[in-house]
Design an enzyme around this catalytic site. Structure first.
Site, PDB file in Angstrom:
ATOM      1  CB  CYS A  85     -26.070  43.173  49.501  1.00  0.00           C
ATOM      2  SG  CYS A  85     -25.542  41.467  49.701  1.00  0.00           S
ATOM      3  CG  HIS A 192     -28.517  43.347  53.713  1.00  0.00           C
ATOM      4  ND1 HIS A 192     -29.142  43.443  52.497  1.00  0.00           N
ATOM      5  CD2 HIS A 192     -27.639  42.324  53.606  1.00  0.00           C
ATOM      6  CE1 HIS A 192     -28.672  42.515  51.675  1.00  0.00           C
ATOM      7  NE2 HIS A 192     -27.748  41.824  52.321  1.00  0.00           N
ATOM      8  CD  GLU A 194     -31.641  45.984  52.832  1.00  0.00           C
ATOM      9  OE1 GLU A 194     -30.680  46.686  53.221  1.00  0.00           O
ATOM     10  OE2 GLU A 194     -31.471  44.928  52.181  1.00  0.00           O
TER      11      GLU A 194
END
Ligand SMILES: Nc1ncnc2c1ncn2[C@@H]1O[C@H](COP(=O)(O)OP(=O)(O)O)[C@@H](O)[C@H]1O
EC number: 6.3.5.3
Lengths: 224, 88, 587, 88
Positions: A85, A192, A194
């Site tokens: 990002c 994302h 994560e």
């Protein structure tokens, strides 16, 4: 494996990334953008957020943070450098990855989960994926990847496009969601992974992303 | 002291999604005669420099380095001297 | 060099011109001040009273009602009266939450109004020593059939997103409804939830003679001058209010202030005596309230206040509502540790005064004393007795059961889900980052949202609810129903409801019918809160929500938090598989 | 046809967080003489209008209505005629 998560003023996914790495058997450390030496780390992660408020252009000011010389050095040394990002935006501004992230085609921030197609399954970032279609969260206002057509043709020829959107949410050229440099050691993506490592938050499709990196570095893969 | 007025626009080859969105909005608002809109950035920077040439040089340098993304943006600027006092 | 546009009238000129009336003080209040001081108040002092005695800051008209809230049980560590309320959730952890309204600023400037609302409520949370973990909202607009309402909705949603997303606190839920009673007075309420270890609890108090008053965060400008008295005035659609400089939020700066404040609390708990954010009536109310709560006095040197604009006068410095500023009280002699920490993080930090024991509120500016007031008097305005009267409409309602005439079920259902209030809000809440921090278990789209507490098995459920129409029809029952709805939403995730915050959005309390609604609504909320063992631990009051004398529906937003002991037990609303049975339970 | 060049800036009393962050960045990059930076927006709009007065009027209208936030921003503009043809 020692991983550095760089926190710039305004980064806000640094801890999310830290936890994902720690849960997946990396040895992560959160490192300030004032740091000038990253020689201790095997992999460098630039997290999401709004570095320096994302004022001017996203990533433009972070690119001049003291740590960035060491990030460039790590990239030149062939270490793994990953930007997610805002981290991706910083890597493009720094010239470590081609292209630039513009405002979404339909202006405004979007938070959603989207399907990604794995375009190159033979990379440091994808080799542990069993499926070629995965679901990963997005959360950005400036995720519209742009690169000129000549560079795009080269990137296609060199298989540098790693992830594409199944259904383009932001206007990115060629549906691009994640790309790597020619050498394959520097990588950036807008979605994302994560945020998709823990079953309790509803999605584990991000786990193989991190496992791929571990695997590539020849480390034992194992979930705690 | 000088004031630099810096106008940043996208290179002509770059599509400007914001400009298109604004143009479409203006058309919906019944401004029919509008054939194109581009949106850029405008900076006003106050700086001290020994002379005009030095000021120009500095403005060009930091604009190239920070204010624009050279792959996609271009700029022009004007420089205005803001003190007319006689030098001591 | 800019100088203030305000001319400082002399005490006599203030008396003659009755400037104090324009500033919202009543004739009676002004006379009381003159009697108490035994002299005429000067320009700065008159401004100070107008700010401190505004409803927005002093709650003078709503205090009597608020005192009735039930706010004690075995979990409550901090009830109403501080930046936010605190509940024990076991394992030496606590949850901190509060709601706030930004109705009037959002009507004037939807993006910045909503954005600074989020900024303000987050400061309330981290000033208590808690890490904010979630934001929710509650929004009311007119019917979505005109360009102006669309502009308001888009601006407010973008403003909440712009601030929350950038600072990195997820907006995990909320609710919105559309009705023309809100067309001239939309409601923008936000709630924030934080988590902390009980050991780091902070309260906003200025204790200890000689302790340092430290200002941190953004510089002071003329932003939102008179915001507090503005928020306490009714809107007239005829005249465009004299719009003071709009407050603009800077989430980037607030993130630095938040992270650094939490770091200061973690590393220097032994020397930090109190923390408070600068909200309505800025430096004035924060400093006066901190000193008052500690039963102390305070002396400030305004020349030391970090300033963004030149030529600011004491009145402006004290009443400015510049965002992203905090006030800390630090043990005498230890200031430099705190100043250094903030400065290392590129933030302005300045010692601007000291705690005194003489009970006076003293301001110095350019080597002169510009205000010297008895503090307790300043922080305790008269509480006017307000009349209440049951609204006529409540007498006249036809109580017979309404029988809807449904012949074509499909058509009726389509009509219902086509209504803006009922339709999915996904196209709006997708602008909010609901997942940052990677702890969101149930995202917007369910009944309540659920956020896990990393490192434990626990999770916190949260929701905002109220239906103004129900309160319009029966303020007491409607208040009960708002709490009941919130509890149902919490329970639907599997969590146990543990506490409430509220935002009391009403019309002018000077209208006896509105005051009746306020009393009844609070009675209703209270009775249901006791029944459910969910104490009201914090809240906010927004009065004067009227346009041209027409009040909004009584709309007391209820924010509720629940505790789920084992996050693996969380339930979501979706049907899980074909042939499962569907039950309808309840009334 | 006319081209309107419209410069939008914050009103002087409004905080400009962007400008402050950019100024700080330039200082870290060792451009020491810079005393202030403000960032605004720059629009180029091509429009058809019967005459200069009508064009000016239209530009002012749509700028007020759409391009700026009247609570926080202010603007100035220049108008350039882009056709020198003789009128039919
Ligand atoms: N303004 C908003 N901000 C964030 N989430 C919202 C908002 N409005 C609605 N939602 C989300 O949409 C879902 C449905 O909301 P709503 O239609 O109000 O539900 P209900 O009728 O059950 O209260 C909820 O999960 C809620 O959190």
């Amino acid at each position: 494996m020692k991983a550095a998560v760089i926190t710039f003023p305004g980064s806000n996914c640094d801890l999310d990334l830290f936890h994902a790495l720690a849960d997946l058997d990396f040895e992560p450390t959160v490192v300030s953008a004032q740091t000038t030496d990253l020689s201790n780390y095997d992999a460098i992660f630039l997290p999401g957020g709004f570095s320096y408020g994302d004022y001017l252009r996203s990533g433009a000011i972070a690119r001049f943070a003291p740590v960035m010389a060491a990030v460039s050095q790590a990239a030149a040394d062939g270490k793994i450098v990953v930007g997610i990002c805002n981290g991706f935006q910083i890597l493009t501004e720094a010239g470590l990855l081609p292209g630039q992230l513009f405002g979404n085609e339909q202006p405004g921030f979007i938070c959603d989960e989207v399907d990604l197609l794995i375009d190159n399954s033979n990379t440091t970032y994808t080799n542990a994926y069993a499926d070629s279609r995965i679901k990963i969260p997005i959360a950005h206002g400036e995720g519209n990847y742009y690169v000129d057509s000549a560079t795009l043709a080269e990137m296609e020829a060199n298989h540098q496009i790693v992830f594409r959107y199944a259904d383009n949410p932001n206007g990115s050229v060629a549906n691009i969601a994640g790309v790597m440099n020619l050498a394959g050691n520097v990588f950036g993506m807008m979605p994302h992974p994560e945020r998709a490592v823990d079953a309790i938050t509803g999605n584990t499709d991000g786990q193989p992303f991190f496992k791929s990196i571990l695997q590539t570095l020849g480390m034992a893969v194992g979930r705690k | 002291m000088y004031t630099a007025k810096i106008y940043v626009t996208y290179k002509p080859s770059i599509v400007d999604p914001q400009g298109e969105v604004i143009q479409a909005a203006l058309q919906r608002m019944n401004y029919q005669g509008i054939s194109s809109v581009t949106q850029g950035k405008y900076f006003e920077v106050n700086l001290a420099a020994p002379n005009v040439a030095a000021a120009k040089n500095e403005v060009a340098n930091f604009t190239d380095a920070l204010l624009i993304n050279q792959n996609t943006e271009t700029y022009r600027f004007e420089l205005v001297s803001t003190d007319d006092e006689v030098q001591a | 060099m800019t100088t203030s546009r305000l001319k400082e009238l002399t005490p006599q000129q203030i008396l003659d011109s009755k400037l104090y009336l324009q500033w919202g003080l009543t004739e009676e209040e002004y006379q009381l001040i003159v009697t108490e001081l035994d002299r005429l108040p000067n320009f700065t002092e008159t401004g100070i009273f107008s700010g401190m005695w505004s409803e927005h800051v002093s709650y003078k008209k709503s205090k009597a009602v608020l005192r009735k809230f039930w706010s004690q049980n075995e979990r409550v560590l901090q009830g109403p009266g501080e930046g936010a309320g605190i509940l024990d959730i076991g394992d030496h952890q606590a949850v901190v939450f509060k709601a706030e309204s930004h109705n009037h600023p959002s009507f004037v400037e939807p993006y910045e109004g909503a954005a600074t609302g989020v900024g303000g409520i987050l400061r309330d949370i981290f000033s208590m020593g808690a890490q904010p973990i979630a934001v929710l909202d509650s929004l009311r607009f007119g019917e979505l059939n005109n360009a102006h309402t669309k502009h308001l909705v888009d601006g407010v949603v973008a403003g909440i997103a712009g601030y929350g997303n950038a600072i990195g606190i997820p907006t995990v839920g909320g609710e919105m409804a559309f009705d023309d009673v809100y067309a001239g007075n939309p409601l923008v309420n936000v709630m924030a939830v934080g988590l902390m270890d009980q050991a780091t609890m902070q309260v906003g108090q200025a204790k200890g003679v000689g302790n340092a008053i430290i200002y941190v965060g953004a510089k002071t400008g003329r932003d939102g001058m008179n915001g507090a008295s503005f928020a306490s005035a009714e809107f007239s659609s005829q005249e465009k209010a004299d719009r003071a400089a709009v407050q603009v939020g800077d989430p980037f700066l607030e993130k630095l202030v938040m992270d650094t404040t939490l770091m200061a609390i973690r590393d220097h708990a032994d020397i930090i005596v109190g923390i408070q954010d600068m909200g309505a009536a800025g430096l004035l109310s924060s400093s006066a309230e901190m000193a008052d709560k500690a039963g102390m006095g305070i002396e400030l040197n305004l020349d030391l206040v970090p300033q963004r604009e030149t030529g600011m006068i004491p009145y402006e410095l004290m009443l400015s509502e510049s965002q992203e500023r905090m006030l800390l009280v630090v043990k005498a002699g230890q200031e430099s540790k705190i100043l250094d920490l903030f400065r290392e993080n590129n933030l302005d930090a300045q010692m601007i005064g000291t705690v005194t024991d003489n009970g006076r509120y003293v301001l110095n500016f350019q080597d002169k004393v510009v205000a010297d007031l008895p503090l307790r008097f300043l922080t305790h305005p008269l509480e006017p007795k307000l009349a209440e009267q049951k609204p006529k409409r409540l007498e006249n309602f036809i109580k017979s059961q309404y029988q809807p005439d449904v012949s074509d079920l499909t058509a009726t259902i389509k009509q219902l889900i086509g209504q803006t209030t009922i339709a999915s809000k996904a196209s709006l809440f997708r602008h909010f980052d609901s997942m940052v921090r990677a702890d969101t278990v149930i995202k917007p789209g369910g009944d309540a949202s659920l956020v896990r507490i990393r490192g434990t098995k626990k999770a916190l459920a949260m929701t905002t609810d109220v239906n103004g129409r129900y309160l319009y029809l029966d303020p007491k029952k409607g208040g009960q129903m708002a709490v009941a709805e919130a509890a149902r939403n919490i329970v639907a995730t599997g969590a146990l409801p543990i506490g409430i915050t509220d935002c009391l959005n009403f019309g002018s309390p000077d209208n006896p019918e509105v005051y009746y609604e306020l009393n009844q609504a609070v009675a209703g909320i209270n009775s249901m809160a006791k029944l459910l063992n969910t104490p009201v631990i914090s809240g906010n009051v927004s009065l004067y929500n009227e346009t041209d004398g027409q009040p909004i529906y009584p709309t007391p937003m209820i924010g509720m938090v629940g505790l789920l002991a084992d996050v693996e037990q969380a339930l979501t609303i979706g049907f899980k598989k074909a042939s499962d049975l569907i039950y309808l339970v309840g009334a």
